[in-house]
Design an enzyme around this catalytic site. Structure first.
Site, short mmCIF file in Angstrom:
data_model
loop_
_atom_site.label_atom_id
_atom_site.label_comp_id
_atom_site.label_asym_id
_atom_site.label_seq_id
_atom_site.Cartn_x
_atom_site.Cartn_y
_atom_site.Cartn_z
N GLY A 1 0.83 -1.20 0.00
CA GLY A 1 0.00 0.00 0.00
C GLY A 1 0.86 1.24 0.00
O GLY A 1 2.08 1.20 -0.20
N ASP B 1 -13.58 -1.77 14.33
CA ASP B 1 -13.43 -1.86 12.87
C ASP B 1 -13.66 -3.29 12.41
O ASP B 1 -12.94 -3.79 11.56
CB ASP B 1 -12.03 -1.38 12.46
CG ASP B 1 -11.95 -1.09 10.96
OD1 ASP B 1 -13.01 -1.04 10.31
OD2 ASP B 1 -10.83 -0.93 10.44
#
Length: 888
Positions: free
Chosen positions: A539, A666
């Site tokens: 990423g 999350d």
């Protein structure tokens, strides 16, 4: 009896006199009814009316206010015939409507008509305005430095007058209503905390309250910004912070720019010609050392300090300058040529930066058996040496260096003598007494050739280093471009001896909190025991790689999570490491555990990069697995038994976390991993929080949150409990049931809260068991107390899994060949219509077939790929999605 008739007679006479007087007043006027008087409050609606009787055609009635015709009046006129013949006598009624009464509507109103060349005006009626005070000016929001005077304004009017004002601070009156004067302006000597101000307007009708103005107290401008010490590549600056009221300073921002030509043009302005670079520092202390700057270079700096209420004003730009440094390289092209008893030495100025003002050159020469002689040549780049004496000089070599006020730069490599060649120019006569020269005893051409080769290598290396330095730093490598949060990164280059540093020194160099360092000491792993392999995913801020961990008696396959520290801030580094140490307390088969943490040196910067070592997850994250099982090149059927097992695994892991008093915050399919046994592990604890007191956690700062998975109470108040994770688990169950679809399709993130408040929830997926959807719906109850616990969810899911029959291969398989010409086939058979699809000719059939499971709700047809798509049962392995066969 005689007195009573007399009294009636006197009364009749008085009435006749009065009637005669009125007839004289109204003689000839057609008006039989005049406008009345209206007194009302601002914003009300009033109506005025007048009547008249006329002979013949009715005239048009015009309204006057204070003698002026109302052109755009909202009036209506009604005409009624009074006689049998409509042309004889008429009654005319005119009404004037005044809506939303304002101060400008007050005055004298009359009706006016024109009859037979004459103008008649009715008796006046009066409209007056009386009500609560009306604000002409209200206090406005302001941001002021602490303990700094400021003014607020407030003004109101009636009628009725007088209107007096009362100021309130934090809903507490500052002074009572006294006298008949209004205090329009409030002068405040200063505040030390953020406060609210409003004013009340009083008159005979009542009280009106203005809007509430918020006065935010910011820190005062820092002062006494000065340079503490200067070095060629360092500047140490300090400042005195201004008052910040009751709010302590959290950090200061330092801006710096290079002082280019024409800096004086913009120095007095707020913005320089190019965007300054900003460095954020924690305070106290109110002091900062800027490193890796350019020597002998002017800069301009300024400072602003912030509290929880906001930043202070910037200080004025302060010009600063680093001191001179020594030259970075030696003089270029040094040559020494012998002509008899004279030696001509020449050189050129160094090509690399001098880092200061060149003051001159120094020359050194020596022979094989003679001591070295140093000479200060000055700024000239050519000198002639005359060798004298009885003893010859053997193997004479010459070196030159440039110097500034900071000292000598590097010396050039020793250069041997060369024979004099005509055309070299006239030498300067700088005489030096030396023994008489003697012939060299061995061929010096080989020495000269070797020296030239060595000098060329050194020159190439120096040019490479200089080019790299210029490319890497314009500001000297102290500043780096801004990142996504707007913070600035301080980068520096450490020595190559980093690998010899202790673990304690490495932790101290990171600039993280003591609490986090204490937790990291227990999980540190020797860097040399970790071998990195291929990259599984990468990423913007990090990557996940396959790796091996060498243990005492075995080699463990692991996943290695790294972070690109060169482009990340200190807070992001702490978040990354906090997520790692968060997992060290976990020991459950359905919760991702931590193996260890180590640090590796960066190839480019030498600064240690954090490395988190995790168990290797063969099938990657659950969301990608579900998505590729449905949409991949080789789709596979996931039976209901496997989906329910996924849900039960997650519920078991979350039950363990809730008993540890951890809130995940999350939970989603993307944050659950699949190991080689097809068991789900809850992972990604970047947003998790441990609650030590109570059963809830309130988020303090605004962070990026997955709104489509967040409970409705968390969206409203940013309050998170274990029941908030239950809501997210319900959404995760929906993801699994739909094989990776996105929740709330068609609903924007900004619309989610209103969508949920209206009672909307996720719809039941196709082929989803009614019991499973009922369990999801319980997770989405509006009241968190009505939601089940993770222990109840795990138990219900395990019971559901036991009640299901064992997963088997589908009894009814539909094979469809979809070749290039298949687009002309009728779609209704494949889509579940009345007619079955035409059986293709076996000779035209493709050997690549796709199996599709047939359910009672309908049939599914999957397009073939290069290999047949298998069905997957709960006890069989499943190929990972493309690009996801390995991962953590």
């Amino acid at each position: 009896m005689g007195r009573v008739p007399l009294a009636w007679w006197l009364a009749l006479c008085c009435w006749g006199c009065a009637a005669h007087k009125d007839t004289q007043t109204e003689a000839g006027s057609p008006f039989v009814g005049n406008p009345g008087n209206i007194t009302g409050a601002r914003g009300l609606t009033g109506t005025l009316r007048c009547e008249l009787q006329v002979q013949g055609e009715p005239p048009e009635v015009v309204w006057l206010r204070d003698g002026q015709i109302l052109e755009l009046a909202d009036n209506t006129q009604t005409q009624v015939p009074l006689g049998e013949d409509w042309q004889d006598e008429w009654k005319v009624v005119s009404q004037l409507r005044i809506s939303a009464l304002q101060l400008s509507d007050a005055g004298e109103y009359q009706c006016m008509v024109h009859l037979e060349g004459r103008t008649f005006v009715s008796q006046p009626g009066f409209v007056g305005l009386e009500g609560l005070p009306y604000f002409l000016e209200e206090p406005e929001d302001k941001a002021v430095p602490a303990n700094t005077p400021f003014n607020l304004s407030c003004q109101a009017q009636g009628p009725p007058e007088p209107v007096t004002l009362l100021w309130l601070q934090d809903a507490v009156p500052l002074a009572p209503v006294t006298g008949h004067s209004s205090q329009h302006s409030l002068q405040t000597p200063g505040l030390n905390k953020t406060s609210s101000f409003s004013c009340e307007a009083h008159n005979a009708k009542g009280v009106t309250t203005s809007r509430t103005a918020t006065i935010t107290v910011l820190p005062q401008r820092p002062h006494h910004l000065h340079v503490v010490s200067r070095q060629p590549t360092e500047l140490e600056v300090a400042w005195t912070p201004g008052l910040s009221g009751i709010y302590p300073l959290t950090h200061c921002n330092l801006q710096a720019v290079l002082s280019d030509d024409g800096v004086g043009i913009w120095l007095g302005k707020s913005d320089p010609p190019e965007d300054p670079l900003t460095l954020q520092v924690s305070v106290p202390p109110h002091q900062l050392r800027l490193e890796k700057l350019l020597p002998h270079t002017p800069y301009h700096i300024r400072i602003s300090c912030s509290s929880s209420q906001g930043p202070s004003p910037w200080t004025h730009w302060l010009p600063v300058e680093t001191t001179e440094g020594v030259p970075l390289g030696p003089p270029e092209n040094v040559s020494a040529m012998r002509n008899g008893s004279q030696v001509l030495v020449r050189w050129q100025e160094p090509r690399v930066p001098l880092q200061g003002t060149l003051l001159g050159y120094r020359l050194a020469y020596r022979g094989q058996d003679t001591p070295e002689v140093l000479m200060d040549i000055g700024l000239t780049r050519e000198v002639t040496l005359e060798l004298r004496g009885d003893r010859p000089v053997a193997n004479l070599t010459v070196s030159v260096t440039a110097y500034t006020s900071a000292g000598d730069g590097p010396w050039s490599l020793p250069v041997p003598l060369e024979p004099w060649r005509p055309g070299q120019g006239q030498p300067l006569h700088h005489l030096v007494s030396e023994p008489p020269p003697r012939a060299f005893s061995w061929p010096w051409w080989y020495v000269l050739l070797g020296a030239l080769v060595a000098a060329a290598c050194v020159l190439i290396l120096a040019l490479f280093l200089v080019h790299r330095r210029k490319k890497e730093t314009r500001y000297g490598e102290v500043f780096e471009p801004t990142v996504e949060r707007g913070e600035l990164v301080v980068r520096y280059r450490v020595r190559k001896s980093y690998s010899r540093r202790t673990t304690e020194a490495t932790l101290n160099s990171l600039g993280i909190s003591e609490e986090l360092k204490e937790k990291l000491r227990d999980v540190m792993v020797d860097r040399h025991k970790v071998a990195l392999g291929k990259t599984l995913g990468e990423g913007e801020f990090g990557a996940v790689m396959e790796g091996q961990l060498n243990q005492d008696d075995s080699i463990l396959k692991v996943a290695v999570k790294t972070m690109k520290i060169a482009i990340c801030t200190r807070s992001e580094l702490e978040d990354f490491l906090s997520e790692a140490v968060c997992m060290k307390e976990f020991d459950h088969p359905n919760v991702m555990r931590l193996i260890g943490v180590c640090f590796q040196g960066s190839d480019r910067e030498g600064f240690p990069e954090p490395v988190v070592i995790l168990p290797f997850m063969k099938h990657g994250d659950l969301h990608s697995f579900l998505l590729y099982s449905r949409l991949g090149d080789q789709p596979v059927f996931l039976p209901t038994q496997m989906l329910v097992k996924f849900m039960a695994d997650i519920a078991s892991g979350m039950e363990y976390l809730s008993t540890k008093r951890f809130i995940h915050r999350d939970l989603a399919a993307r944050n659950c991993m699949l190991n080689e046994n097809m068991s789900v592990c809850v992972a990604d604890f970047g947003l998790s929080k441990k609650i030590y007191n109570g059963d809830y956690y309130r988020q303090g700062r605004i962070a990026k949150m997955p709104v489509k998975w967040i409970a409705i109470e968390s969206l409203a108040d940013r309050v998170y409990t274990s029941k908030s994770d239950v809501w997210s688990f319900g959404v995760t169950m929906w993801e699994i049931a739909t094989r990776g679809q996105t929740p709330y399709p068609g609903v924007e993130n900004s619309e989610i809260y209103d969508y949920l408040r209206q009672g909307n929830r996720l719809k039941q997926p196709v082929d989803c068991l009614d019991g499973l959807y009922a369990l999801m719906s319980r997770c989405w109850e509006l009241n968190p107390r009505d939601r089940p616990s993770f222990a109840e969810l795990r138990e219900d899911l395990e019971n559901t899994l036991k009640a299901l029959p064992p997963a088997q291969e589908p009894d009814e398989i539909l094979y469809v060949n979809m070749d290039e010409g298949g687009s002309h086939l009728e779609p209704r058979g494949a889509a579940g219509g009345a007619d079955p699809p035409t059986q293709p000719d076996p000779k035209d059939s493709c050997s690549c077939l796709t199996a599709a499971d047939v359910h009672s709700a309908g049939r599914y047809v999957l397009c073939p790929s290069t290999a047949p798509g298998p069905t997957l049962s709960a006890d069989r392995g499943c190929p990972a999605p493309p690009g996801q066969e390995d991962g953590a």
